[in-house]
Design a protein around this motif. Structure first.
Motif, PDB file in Angstrom:
ATOM      1  N   HIS A 134      26.443  11.806  28.230  1.00  0.00           N
ATOM      2  CA  HIS A 134      26.710  10.729  29.181  1.00  0.00           C
ATOM      3  C   HIS A 134      26.265   9.397  28.588  1.00  0.00           C
ATOM      4  CE1 HIS A 134      27.005  14.065  32.087  1.00  0.00           C
ATOM      5  NE2 HIS A 134      27.737  13.227  32.806  1.00  0.00           N
ATOM      6  N   SER A 152      28.832   7.326  32.522  1.00  0.00           N
ATOM      7  CA  SER A 152      30.194   7.792  32.252  1.00  0.00           C
ATOM      8  C   SER A 152      30.118   8.941  31.256  1.00  0.00           C
ATOM      9  CB  SER A 152      31.063   6.659  31.707  1.00  0.00           C
ATOM     10  OG  SER A 152      30.525   6.138  30.509  1.00  0.00           O
ATOM     11  N   PRO A 170      35.769   7.125  28.237  1.00  0.00           N
ATOM     12  CA  PRO A 170      36.859   6.608  29.076  1.00  0.00           C
ATOM     13  C   PRO A 170      37.699   5.521  28.424  1.00  0.00           C
ATOM     14  CG  PRO A 170      34.899   6.906  30.406  1.00  0.00           C
ATOM     15  CD  PRO A 170      34.493   7.139  28.991  1.00  0.00           C
TER      16      PRO A 170
END
Length: 361
Positions: A134, A152, A170
């Motif tokens: 993460h 994220s 992402p």
């Protein structure tokens, strides 16, 4: 970096002396500079001891000769140092290359878990190991005056020997390697990552493509770190009698118009810690195996606690701003590598390059 580059033109040499009227010669090209006091460690920056001089490039245009065929012959290298756990990177005998990154900046993806799951199958033959992680960051709300923590997901697809890693976040798909033969082999590996993306998400919009090469400059073969650079830094290392440069960080940004519009950022230092000789804003993948060059630097730092090393970090990128085009991205990566390689050779001395290429005589 260490492999041979096609003929390219970035000017006649490097000169960093500042003229009285605010012009400098960068790689043989005149460019105007702006000076201002340092505030909160802005970049680009130039540090000597406790004094900071900010050098901001206002304009500079460099060119690369067109119609240059990219060499496709592969030059594999076997390290002469049998004690190293990994071979030296690049095709030169004592190549300084420590780490290479190719990165796609993606149009942001709200949910990357389905994409990660889809990518795993085509990536598995070359990247069979998966690590989930993460990213932590903060979103600052200026109106409320508060900072909110954000997380994220990110996925690391590792090669079996841990020397290469595909990173998915992402807004990024990147290839990181700490084991390198030559540019042809690396770009072929990157093309495999692009093909995997095309197989599962052919319409993905790409914002930018970038390459980053990090070299570690060690004092070796009777040469000081400064001897490996083209420009004369003697006045910086000891500007006044009895003074010694204790810390320096340099960053110069270029806007390059040919053969494709792109930008290049060169970062270098002569006083980095051998235990952590990373340039600013540089993050290695935690799971990736350290290169032989980084291991050599760390061994020097352990044996000689006061030792200092240098680095040269060249970061080149070009806008893409279209849906995935694998052939076009491979061609762009080749041209970016040509730019990076030319920059490397203009920043480093012939004497240093000869040693890196041929080793000790």
């Amino acid at each position: 970096m260490a492999d041979e580059a096609p003929d390219s033109s970035f000017g006649d040499g490097v000169e960093s002396r500042v003229r009285q009227r605010g012009w400098v010669q960068i790689l043989g090209k005149p460019c105007r500079v702006e000076f201002r006091p340092a505030t909160i460690a802005p970049y680009p920056q130039f540090r000597i001891a406790n004094t900071t001089l900010i050098i901001r490039i206002i304009s500079v245009e460099l060119s690369v000769k067109k119609n240059v065929k990219w060499p496709i012959t592969e030059l594999y290298n076997v390290s002469k140092d049998k004690e190293s756990t990994m071979p030296s990177l690049g095709s030169w005998s004592k190549a300084p290359l420590a780490y290479v990154v190719a990165e796609l900046r993606l149009a942001s993806i709200l949910n990357i878990e389905p994409l990660a799951a889809a990518l795993q199958e085509p990536l598995t033959p070359n990247f069979p190991r998966l690590h989930r992680a993460h990213e932590f960051g903060f979103l600052f709300d200026t109106q409320a005056g508060v900072a909110r923590q954000q997380t994220s997901p990110r996925y690391h697809f590792l090669s079996a020997d841990g020397s290469a890693c595909v990173v998915l976040t992402p807004d990024v798909l990147g290839l990181h390697v700490s084991k390198y033969t030559d540019s042809s082999g690396f770009i072929a590996m990157f093309a495999g990552v692009l093909n995997a993306l095309g197989a599962v998400r052919s319409g993905q919009f790409i914002e930018r493509l970038g390459l980053r090469y990090w070299d570690i400059v060690l004092p070796e073969n009777g040469m000081k770190v400064s001897d490996f650079f083209t420009f004369d830094v003697s006045t910086l290392v000891e500007p006044l009698p009895g003074s010694t440069m204790t810390r320096d960080v340099h960053e110069i940004a270029y806007s390059i118009s040919q053969p494709i519009p792109h930008v290049a950022v060169s970062r270098f230092s002569l006083t980095a810690s051998p235990l952590a000789p990373m340039p600013p804003n540089f993050s290695m993948i935690a799971e990736i195996e350290p290169s032989a060059r980084l291991q050599e630097s760390r061994e020097l730092g352990t044996a000689e606690p006061t030792a200092l090393v240098g680095y040269l970090d060249v970061d080149v990128s070009a806008p893409v701003q279209q849906a995935l085009d694998i052939d076009g991205l491979v061609a762009t990566a080749q041209m970016l590598h040509m730019s990076q390689s030319s920059m490397f050779k203009k920043y480093t001395s012939v004497r240093g390059q000869t040693f890196w290429k041929e080793g000790e005589k």
